[in-house]
Motif scaffolding. Structure first.
Motif, PDB file in Angstrom:
ATOM      1  N   GLN A  80      51.015  36.672  37.593  1.00  9.86           N
ATOM      2  CA  GLN A  80      50.469  35.616  38.045  1.00  9.86           C
ATOM      3  C   GLN A  80      50.804  35.409  39.600  1.00  9.86           C
ATOM      4  OE1 GLN A  80      51.396  32.206  35.533  1.00  9.86           O
ATOM      5  NE2 GLN A  80      50.060  33.104  33.893  1.00  9.86           N
ATOM      6  N   GLU A  81      51.209  36.565  40.249  1.00  7.38           N
ATOM      7  CA  GLU A  81      51.288  36.664  41.522  1.00  7.38           C
ATOM      8  C   GLU A  81      50.212  37.493  42.047  1.00  7.38           C
ATOM      9  OE1 GLU A  81      55.341  37.757  42.503  1.00  7.38           O
ATOM     10  OE2 GLU A  81      56.067  36.422  40.966  1.00  7.38           O
ATOM     11  N   GLN A  82      49.937  37.334  43.258  1.00 10.19           N
ATOM     12  CA  GLN A  82      49.253  38.344  44.105  1.00 10.19           C
ATOM     13  C   GLN A  82      49.679  38.458  45.454  1.00 10.19           C
ATOM     14  OE1 GLN A  82      45.014  37.020  44.187  1.00 10.19           O
ATOM     15  NE2 GLN A  82      44.557  37.916  42.199  1.00 10.19           N
ATOM     16  N   HIS A  83      49.901  39.667  46.041  1.00 16.03           N
ATOM     17  CA  HIS A  83      50.353  40.133  47.136  1.00 16.03           C
ATOM     18  C   HIS A  83      48.988  40.568  48.044  1.00 16.03           C
ATOM     19  CE1 HIS A  83      54.362  38.898  46.026  1.00 16.03           C
ATOM     20  NE2 HIS A  83      54.042  39.755  44.772  1.00 16.03           N
ATOM     21  N   GLU A  84      48.868  40.439  49.478  1.00 14.16           N
ATOM     22  CA  GLU A  84      48.009  40.937  50.171  1.00 14.16           C
ATOM     23  C   GLU A  84      47.877  42.478  49.921  1.00 14.16           C
ATOM     24  OE1 GLU A  84      44.654  40.719  52.078  1.00 14.16           O
ATOM     25  OE2 GLU A  84      45.661  39.038  51.674  1.00 14.16           O
ATOM     26  N   LYS A  85      49.101  43.165  49.918  1.00 10.47           N
ATOM     27  CA  LYS A  85      49.229  44.557  49.784  1.00 10.47           C
ATOM     28  C   LYS A  85      48.552  44.929  48.451  1.00 10.47           C
ATOM     29  CE  LYS A  85      52.324  48.319  49.986  1.00 10.47           C
ATOM     30  NZ  LYS A  85      53.922  48.911  50.127  1.00 10.47           N
ATOM     31  N   GLU A  86      48.856  44.283  47.278  1.00 11.76           N
ATOM     32  CA  GLU A  86      48.082  44.659  46.021  1.00 11.76           C
ATOM     33  C   GLU A  86      46.509  44.574  46.239  1.00 11.76           C
ATOM     34  OE1 GLU A  86      51.068  43.155  42.609  1.00 11.76           O
ATOM     35  OE2 GLU A  86      49.852  41.545  43.825  1.00 11.76           O
ATOM     36  N   ILE A  87      46.119  43.397  46.669  1.00  9.43           N
ATOM     37  CA  ILE A  87      44.590  43.294  46.783  1.00  9.43           C
ATOM     38  C   ILE A  87      43.995  44.391  47.652  1.00  9.43           C
ATOM     39  CG2 ILE A  87      42.654  41.707  47.588  1.00  9.43           C
ATOM     40  CD1 ILE A  87      44.689  39.278  46.853  1.00  9.43           C
ATOM     41  N   HIS A  88      44.675  44.627  48.691  1.00  8.66           N
ATOM     42  CA  HIS A  88      44.266  45.768  49.816  1.00  8.66           C
ATOM     43  C   HIS A  88      44.207  47.023  48.894  1.00  8.66           C
ATOM     44  CE1 HIS A  88      43.354  47.842  53.433  1.00  8.66           C
ATOM     45  NE2 HIS A  88      44.259  48.693  53.212  1.00  8.66           N
ATOM     46  N   THR A  89      45.169  47.482  48.248  1.00  9.08           N
ATOM     47  CA  THR A  89      45.397  48.766  47.573  1.00  9.08           C
ATOM     48  C   THR A  89      44.339  48.678  46.238  1.00  9.08           C
ATOM     49  OG1 THR A  89      47.634  48.625  47.976  1.00  9.08           O
ATOM     50  CG2 THR A  89      47.077  50.035  46.161  1.00  9.08           C
ATOM     51  N   LEU A  90      44.070  47.732  45.810  1.00  5.39           N
ATOM     52  CA  LEU A  90      43.063  47.487  44.746  1.00  5.39           C
ATOM     53  C   LEU A  90      41.626  48.072  45.253  1.00  5.39           C
ATOM     54  CD1 LEU A  90      42.569  47.509  41.747  1.00  5.39           C
ATOM     55  CD2 LEU A  90      42.521  44.981  41.869  1.00  5.39           C
ATOM     56  N   HIS A  91      41.322  47.303  46.251  1.00  8.43           N
ATOM     57  CA  HIS A  91      40.156  47.234  46.810  1.00  8.43           C
ATOM     58  C   HIS A  91      40.009  48.764  47.211  1.00  8.43           C
ATOM     59  CE1 HIS A  91      37.025  47.380  50.327  1.00  8.43           C
ATOM     60  NE2 HIS A  91      36.702  46.278  49.548  1.00  8.43           N
ATOM     61  N   ALA A 103      30.453  45.233  45.320  1.00  2.58           N
ATOM     62  CA  ALA A 103      30.736  44.901  43.914  1.00  2.58           C
ATOM     63  C   ALA A 103      32.417  44.593  43.631  1.00  2.58           C
ATOM     64  CB  ALA A 103      30.400  46.012  42.880  1.00  2.58           C
ATOM     65  N   VAL A 104      32.992  45.710  44.117  1.00  2.00           N
ATOM     66  CA  VAL A 104      34.670  45.490  44.230  1.00  2.00           C
ATOM     67  C   VAL A 104      35.022  44.227  44.825  1.00  2.00           C
ATOM     68  CG1 VAL A 104      36.459  46.630  45.139  1.00  2.00           C
ATOM     69  CG2 VAL A 104      34.815  47.915  44.334  1.00  2.00           C
ATOM     70  N   ALA A 105      34.151  43.991  45.912  1.00  2.00           N
ATOM     71  CA  ALA A 105      34.598  42.774  46.945  1.00  2.00           C
ATOM     72  C   ALA A 105      34.601  41.557  46.241  1.00  2.00           C
ATOM     73  CB  ALA A 105      33.950  42.704  48.196  1.00  2.00           C
ATOM     74  N   GLN A 106      33.404  41.646  45.549  1.00  2.00           N
ATOM     75  CA  GLN A 106      32.866  40.237  44.620  1.00  2.00           C
ATOM     76  C   GLN A 106      33.566  40.133  43.349  1.00  2.00           C
ATOM     77  OE1 GLN A 106      28.756  40.349  43.440  1.00  2.00           O
ATOM     78  NE2 GLN A 106      28.874  38.453  42.367  1.00  2.00           N
ATOM     79  N   VAL A 107      34.120  41.203  42.962  1.00  2.65           N
ATOM     80  CA  VAL A 107      35.106  41.241  41.753  1.00  2.65           C
ATOM     81  C   VAL A 107      36.454  40.344  42.152  1.00  2.65           C
ATOM     82  CG1 VAL A 107      36.498  42.260  39.963  1.00  2.65           C
ATOM     83  CG2 VAL A 107      34.241  42.961  40.204  1.00  2.65           C
ATOM     84  N   LEU A 108      36.835  40.873  43.187  1.00  5.09           N
ATOM     85  CA  LEU A 108      38.287  40.293  43.915  1.00  5.09           C
ATOM     86  C   LEU A 108      38.082  38.890  44.169  1.00  5.09           C
ATOM     87  CD1 LEU A 108      39.479  43.416  45.724  1.00  5.09           C
ATOM     88  CD2 LEU A 108      40.331  42.665  43.340  1.00  5.09           C
ATOM     89  N   GLN A 109      36.763  38.282  44.629  1.00  3.13           N
ATOM     90  CA  GLN A 109      36.567  37.184  44.891  1.00  3.13           C
ATOM     91  C   GLN A 109      36.488  36.284  43.680  1.00  3.13           C
ATOM     92  OE1 GLN A 109      33.159  36.615  47.241  1.00  3.13           O
ATOM     93  NE2 GLN A 109      33.964  34.676  48.208  1.00  3.13           N
ATOM     94  N   VAL A 110      35.522  36.760  42.865  1.00  2.00           N
ATOM     95  CA  VAL A 110      35.236  35.847  41.447  1.00  2.00           C
ATOM     96  C   VAL A 110      36.173  35.742  40.755  1.00  2.00           C
ATOM     97  CG1 VAL A 110      33.676  36.047  39.551  1.00  2.00           C
ATOM     98  CG2 VAL A 110      32.746  36.560  41.883  1.00  2.00           C
ATOM     99  N   MET A 111      37.321  36.550  40.775  1.00  2.00           N
ATOM    100  CA  MET A 111      38.219  36.398  39.529  1.00  2.00           C
ATOM    101  C   MET A 111      39.014  35.156  39.751  1.00  2.00           C
ATOM    102  SD  MET A 111      41.144  39.058  41.015  1.00  2.00           S
ATOM    103  CE  MET A 111      42.208  38.933  42.599  1.00  2.00           C
ATOM    104  N   HIS A 112      39.068  34.682  41.119  1.00  2.00           N
ATOM    105  CA  HIS A 112      39.880  33.371  41.493  1.00  2.00           C
ATOM    106  C   HIS A 112      39.128  32.107  40.729  1.00  2.00           C
ATOM    107  CE1 HIS A 112      42.301  35.307  44.317  1.00  2.00           C
ATOM    108  NE2 HIS A 112      41.311  35.926  44.643  1.00  2.00           N
ATOM    109  N   LYS A 113      38.040  32.250  40.045  1.00  2.00           N
ATOM    110  CA  LYS A 113      37.295  31.192  39.423  1.00  2.00           C
ATOM    111  C   LYS A 113      37.766  31.051  37.831  1.00  2.00           C
ATOM    112  CE  LYS A 113      33.304  31.565  42.163  1.00  2.00           C
ATOM    113  NZ  LYS A 113      31.844  31.809  42.387  1.00  2.00           N
ATOM    114  N   TYR A 114      38.387  32.114  37.527  1.00  2.00           N
ATOM    115  CA  TYR A 114      38.771  31.963  35.946  1.00  2.00           C
ATOM    116  C   TYR A 114      40.230  31.752  35.718  1.00  2.00           C
ATOM    117  CZ  TYR A 114      34.376  33.914  35.659  1.00  2.00           C
ATOM    118  OH  TYR A 114      32.756  34.006  35.618  1.00  2.00           O
ATOM    119  N   PRO A 115      40.511  31.056  34.574  1.00  2.00           N
ATOM    120  CA  PRO A 115      42.091  30.936  34.287  1.00  2.00           C
ATOM    121  C   PRO A 115      42.828  32.126  34.327  1.00  2.00           C
ATOM    122  CG  PRO A 115      40.620  30.060  32.629  1.00  2.00           C
ATOM    123  CD  PRO A 115      39.695  30.757  33.552  1.00  2.00           C
TER     124      PRO A 115
END
Length: 133
Positions: A80-91, A103-115
């Motif tokens: 339940q923690e996200q760091h910019e480095k994690e998001i960048h690395t995952l991208h 699609a990668v960018a959309q997944v990383l954006q859309v995930m914030h809409k879910y519990p």
């Protein structure tokens, strides 16, 4: 994914990703143990990966790459923690897998809409299908 080595490579990549912040939290470890069990990898084999240098999996099909990307998204959010480095690395991992950048960018954006930022598999599949059509 056919061989034990391919499964170990998948887990190795996940362990390296979990350690991107230089630690492996209990929640991440437990998640990884669950993935190992799901893949049919025994705990001793899994634990030995913790001591080895990461290897990059060779995922043959697009479906395998999408599933691995989803596993990594879940792993990133399990603590339940996200760091910019994690998001960048995952991208970047998604791009190196050959997944569509949009699609990668959309997944990383859309995930914030879910519990707990846990994007449902059907939503993830719809995103990738839309980008392949």
């Amino acid at each position: 994914m056919d061989t034990k080595q391919e499964k170990l490579d998948i887990l190795s990549q996940m362990i390296a990703f979990a350690r991107i912040d230089y630690s492996l939290k209990v929640s991440e470890y437990e998640f990884l143990v669950g993935v190992a069990e799901n893949l049919g990898i025994d705990k001793d084999s899994f634990d030995s990966l913790l001591k080895k240098k990461a290897t990059k999996p060779v995922l043959k099909s697009q479906a395998e790459r999408i599933v691995q990307f989803h596993r990594l998204v879940l792993l990133m959010n399990v603590d339940q923690e996200q760091h910019e480095k994690e998001i960048h690395t995952l991208h970047n991992i998604g791009l190196k897998m050959g997944l569509p950048p949009s699609a990668v960018a959309q997944v990383l954006q859309v995930m914030h809409k879910y519990p707990n930022k846990v994007i449902p598999p059907d939503v993830l599949i719809k995103i990738f299908k839309a980008h392949y059509n």
